[in-house]
Write a protein that holds these residues in place. Structure first.
Motif, PDB file in Angstrom:
ATOM      1  N   UNK A  63       1.032  -1.083  -0.032  1.00  0.00           N
ATOM      2  CA  UNK A  63       0.110   0.030   0.123  1.00  0.00           C
ATOM      3  C   UNK A  63       0.877   1.397   0.014  1.00  0.00           C
ATOM      4  N   UNK A  64       1.970   1.291   0.591  1.00  0.00           N
ATOM      5  CA  UNK A  64       2.889   2.391   0.642  1.00  0.00           C
ATOM      6  C   UNK A  64       3.390   2.603  -0.498  1.00  0.00           C
ATOM      7  N   UNK A  65       3.914   1.558  -1.123  1.00  0.00           N
ATOM      8  CA  UNK A  65       4.443   1.583  -2.470  1.00  0.00           C
ATOM      9  C   UNK A  65       3.478   2.284  -3.492  1.00  0.00           C
ATOM     10  N   UNK A  66       2.149   1.721  -3.304  1.00  0.00           N
ATOM     11  CA  UNK A  66       1.164   2.354  -4.325  1.00  0.00           C
ATOM     12  C   UNK A  66       1.064   3.590  -4.095  1.00  0.00           C
ATOM     13  N   UNK A  67       1.219   4.280  -2.928  1.00  0.00           N
ATOM     14  CA  UNK A  67       0.603   5.644  -2.386  1.00  0.00           C
ATOM     15  C   UNK A  67       1.990   6.420  -2.983  1.00  0.00           C
TER      16      UNK A  67
END
Length: 168
Positions: A63-67
């Motif tokens: 999720x952090x990488x998507x953000x």
């Protein structure tokens, strides 16, 4: 990890992923979408999960990488701002340019103003009945003289400022 175990981890951990993204400053709508996409990506790549107990941390990392990826994509489409004009409505560059042109001799000022106005050396040469080479040389000398005058003024102001500081 089995399908049922991942389903259980999703139902228990989805709100933790959402809270994790919100704590990073993601907007509510975006956080929900990113969290959903992260859990979906986790499902698609479930074979890459090495430790079933770390599924929440693994999905939060996704999720952090998507953000981060979404931030990079948003920056590509932001309008660039002129750093000289963004702080107010005054065009400070034009004021500085007018002051610098004021230091120039009349002939040099006219040449520089023509070039600043968008005229090419060829157009200026044709208007004045001179060769392009002569105009290029005159433009070079005019820019050099303007730069030297501006640097001299700057040096005088610096000396004056230091003198005032010493006197205070």
């Amino acid at each position: 990890m089995t399908r049922e175990a991942y389903e259980q981890a999703y139902s228990e951990g989805r709100h933790y992923t959402l809270r994790f993204l919100l704590s990073r400053g993601v907007a509510q709508d975006s956080a929900e979408d990113i969290a959903q996409n992260a859990w979906l990506r986790g499902w698609e790549r479930l074979s890459q999960l090495r430790n079933d107990e770390l599924v929440l941390a693994w999905v939060n990392t996704i999720a952090l990488n998507f953000y981060r990826r979404s931030i990079r994509q948003e920056r590509r489409f932001q309008n660039l701002q002129d750093p000289l004009c963004s702080s107010g409505s005054m065009n400070l560059a034009a004021i500085d340019l007018a002051r610098i042109l004021g230091f120039c001799q009349t002939r040099d000022r006219l040449l520089l103003e023509a070039q600043i106005g968008g005229s090419t050396a060829k157009e200026i040469a044709k208007a004045q009945g001179l060769s392009q080479t002569a105009i290029r040389i005159r433009l070079f000398r005019a820019r050099r003289a303007a730069r030297e005058a501006a640097e001299a003024l700057s040096a005088r102001r610096l000396r004056t400022g230091l003198t005032r500081l010493r006197a205070a």
